[in-house]
Write a protein that holds these residues in place. Structure first.
Motif, PDB file in Angstrom:
ATOM      1  N   ARG A   5       0.867  -1.173   0.035  1.00  0.00           N
ATOM      2  CA  ARG A   5       0.103  -0.020  -0.129  1.00  0.00           C
ATOM      3  C   ARG A   5       0.863   1.225   0.063  1.00  0.00           C
ATOM      4  O   ARG A   5       1.883   1.501   0.791  1.00  0.00           O
ATOM      5  CB  ARG A   5      -0.989   0.065   1.440  1.00  0.00           C
ATOM      6  CG  ARG A   5      -1.926  -0.921   1.033  1.00  0.00           C
ATOM      7  CD  ARG A   5      -2.928  -1.049   2.277  1.00  0.00           C
ATOM      8  NE  ARG A   5      -4.163  -1.952   2.283  1.00  0.00           N
ATOM      9  CZ  ARG A   5      -5.079  -1.887   1.446  1.00  0.00           C
ATOM     10  NH1 ARG A   5      -5.387  -1.158   0.447  1.00  0.00           N
ATOM     11  NH2 ARG A   5      -5.910  -2.937   1.393  1.00  0.00           N
ATOM     12  N   ALA A   6       0.385   2.267  -0.849  1.00  0.00           N
ATOM     13  CA  ALA A   6       1.399   3.404  -0.720  1.00  0.00           C
ATOM     14  C   ALA A   6       1.423   4.078   0.388  1.00  0.00           C
ATOM     15  O   ALA A   6       2.346   5.012   0.756  1.00  0.00           O
ATOM     16  CB  ALA A   6       0.693   4.395  -1.968  1.00  0.00           C
ATOM     17  N   ARG A   7       0.439   4.001   1.208  1.00  0.00           N
ATOM     18  CA  ARG A   7       0.205   4.747   2.375  1.00  0.00           C
ATOM     19  C   ARG A   7       0.585   3.978   3.469  1.00  0.00           C
ATOM     20  O   ARG A   7       0.089   4.281   4.813  1.00  0.00           O
ATOM     21  CB  ARG A   7      -1.263   5.347   2.802  1.00  0.00           C
ATOM     22  CG  ARG A   7      -1.521   6.593   1.537  1.00  0.00           C
ATOM     23  CD  ARG A   7      -2.726   7.215   1.895  1.00  0.00           C
ATOM     24  NE  ARG A   7      -3.242   8.225   1.063  1.00  0.00           N
ATOM     25  CZ  ARG A   7      -2.962   9.347   1.351  1.00  0.00           C
ATOM     26  NH1 ARG A   7      -2.279   9.789   2.308  1.00  0.00           N
ATOM     27  NH2 ARG A   7      -3.333  10.437   0.345  1.00  0.00           N
ATOM     28  N   GLY A   8       1.320   2.778   3.382  1.00  0.00           N
ATOM     29  CA  GLY A   8       1.520   2.034   4.313  1.00  0.00           C
ATOM     30  C   GLY A   8       0.193   0.946   4.876  1.00  0.00           C
ATOM     31  O   GLY A   8      -0.631   0.686   3.985  1.00  0.00           O
ATOM     32  N   SER A   9       0.137   1.066   6.165  1.00  0.00           N
ATOM     33  CA  SER A   9      -1.372   0.259   6.628  1.00  0.00           C
ATOM     34  C   SER A   9      -2.428   1.217   6.594  1.00  0.00           C
ATOM     35  O   SER A   9      -3.691   0.839   6.744  1.00  0.00           O
ATOM     36  CB  SER A   9      -1.125  -0.196   8.132  1.00  0.00           C
ATOM     37  OG  SER A   9      -1.129   1.331   8.948  1.00  0.00           O
ATOM     38  N   ALA A  10      -2.284   2.540   5.975  1.00  0.00           N
ATOM     39  CA  ALA A  10      -3.519   3.381   6.069  1.00  0.00           C
ATOM     40  C   ALA A  10      -4.394   3.194   4.817  1.00  0.00           C
ATOM     41  O   ALA A  10      -5.400   3.824   4.497  1.00  0.00           O
ATOM     42  CB  ALA A  10      -3.062   4.754   6.207  1.00  0.00           C
ATOM     43  N   GLY A  11      -4.051   2.173   3.834  1.00  0.00           N
ATOM     44  CA  GLY A  11      -4.563   2.157   2.733  1.00  0.00           C
ATOM     45  C   GLY A  11      -4.088   3.065   1.255  1.00  0.00           C
ATOM     46  O   GLY A  11      -3.027   3.311   1.347  1.00  0.00           O
ATOM     47  N   GLY A  12      -5.094   3.132   0.475  1.00  0.00           N
ATOM     48  CA  GLY A  12      -4.618   3.891  -0.755  1.00  0.00           C
ATOM     49  C   GLY A  12      -4.191   3.031  -1.825  1.00  0.00           C
ATOM     50  O   GLY A  12      -4.403   1.665  -1.626  1.00  0.00           O
ATOM     51  N   ASN A  13      -3.348   3.470  -2.721  1.00  0.00           N
ATOM     52  CA  ASN A  13      -2.967   2.572  -4.007  1.00  0.00           C
ATOM     53  C   ASN A  13      -2.361   1.699  -3.427  1.00  0.00           C
ATOM     54  O   ASN A  13      -1.347   1.776  -2.727  1.00  0.00           O
ATOM     55  CB  ASN A  13      -2.562   3.474  -5.090  1.00  0.00           C
ATOM     56  CG  ASN A  13      -3.744   4.405  -5.828  1.00  0.00           C
ATOM     57  OD1 ASN A  13      -4.858   4.268  -5.756  1.00  0.00           O
ATOM     58  ND2 ASN A  13      -3.394   5.511  -6.124  1.00  0.00           N
ATOM     59  N   ARG A  14      -2.175   0.459  -4.516  1.00  0.00           N
ATOM     60  CA  ARG A  14      -1.052  -0.425  -4.203  1.00  0.00           C
ATOM     61  C   ARG A  14       0.122  -0.295  -5.195  1.00  0.00           C
ATOM     62  O   ARG A  14      -0.072  -0.103  -6.439  1.00  0.00           O
ATOM     63  CB  ARG A  14      -1.627  -1.990  -4.481  1.00  0.00           C
ATOM     64  CG  ARG A  14      -2.330  -2.315  -3.228  1.00  0.00           C
ATOM     65  CD  ARG A  14      -2.727  -3.767  -3.099  1.00  0.00           C
ATOM     66  NE  ARG A  14      -3.200  -4.292  -1.909  1.00  0.00           N
ATOM     67  CZ  ARG A  14      -2.604  -4.830  -0.797  1.00  0.00           C
ATOM     68  NH1 ARG A  14      -1.431  -4.690  -0.914  1.00  0.00           N
ATOM     69  NH2 ARG A  14      -3.417  -5.280   0.124  1.00  0.00           N
ATOM     70  N   HIS A  15       1.189  -0.381  -4.813  1.00  0.00           N
ATOM     71  CA  HIS A  15       2.359  -0.407  -5.526  1.00  0.00           C
ATOM     72  C   HIS A  15       3.206  -1.800  -5.306  1.00  0.00           C
ATOM     73  O   HIS A  15       2.591  -2.666  -4.595  1.00  0.00           O
ATOM     74  CB  HIS A  15       3.476   0.698  -5.015  1.00  0.00           C
ATOM     75  CG  HIS A  15       3.049   2.090  -5.118  1.00  0.00           C
ATOM     76  ND1 HIS A  15       3.581   3.141  -4.488  1.00  0.00           N
ATOM     77  CD2 HIS A  15       2.023   2.510  -5.931  1.00  0.00           C
ATOM     78  CE1 HIS A  15       2.907   4.229  -4.543  1.00  0.00           C
ATOM     79  NE2 HIS A  15       1.944   3.996  -5.951  1.00  0.00           N
TER      80      HIS A  15
END
Length: 224
Positions: A206-216
């Protein structure tokens, strides 16, 4: 909402692309030709790039790491947190202004990693650095452009070709690790890593770590 303010701009050497640094309060953005390349609030996958690599070499007594692409410094800072006092980190950054931005504006975000005595900065194309090394590194971390599908500079694509991966393989010590960041998955690149002689793992992060967002995507390729 606080508006974005322009801070500085820089040309990418050998290319027509232009990087721009923008600030909004304590948030920073680096953009290429107006398109956001990275944001200081979104660095979970950059941290993970260092975490995956260092987890595989952390038991070595004096690991030597090459990081291709300074960015905002999050990957370098994460590696320094995970490595011991005898480690050495070489950061290769093509754009001198990006190094200067870290020293002037961005270093506070990550604890000023370029001030760490374990770090050496080379203002050079990481591809040139790799070509001069033989079994020199415990790990090589590449966060150059947008991954195998380049965004800013076509010359970066060579790193992800069969020829570029063979050079990275040669630059690694036995059982060394090549970790590669990408904006998304790329099956053809996975196959190229295997052809180059690596044992390959692929992770969605996850782009934002554990906080969600797009996946890289992060590939962890071990020199077998």
């Amino acid at each position: 909402m606080i508006p974005w303010e322009f801070v500085d701009r820089a040309r990418v050497p050998g290319d027509s692309a232009e990087l721009g640094l923008y600030a909004r309060g304590k948030e920073f953005s680096i953009r290429v030709n107006g398109c956001e390349l990275m944001n200081s609030r979104i660095h979970g996958s950059e941290d993970a790039l260092a975490e995956y690599a260092c987890a595989r070499i952390g038991n070595r007594p004096s690991p030597r790491i090459l990081i291709g692409g300074l960015g905002m410094g999050f990957t370098t800072a994460a590696a320094l947190r995970l490595l011991g006092t005898e480690s050495r980190v070489v950061v290769a950054e093509l754009v001198p202004a990006v190094v200067e931005w870290n020293r002037k504006f961005l270093g506070e975000l990550t604890g000023h990693p370029l001030r760490d005595p374990r770090v050496t900065v080379r203002e050079a194309d990481v591809a040139l650095v790799l070509r001069t090394e033989h079994q020199a590194y415990s790990a090589i971390l590449l966060d150059v452009d947008n991954g195998p599908e380049g965004l800013t500079r076509k010359g970066n694509d060579w790193l992800y070709t069969d020829a570029g991966l063979k050079v990275a393989f040669t630059a690694l010590q036995p059982a060394g690790v090549l970790a590669v960041w990408s904006a998304g998955p790329d099956l053809a690149f996975t196959k190229r890593l295997c052809r180059a002689g690596f044992d390959v793992e692929e992770f969605g992060v996850r782009a934002r770590g554990s906080a969600g967002g797009n996946r890289h995507t992060i590939w962890v390729a071990t020199r077998s």
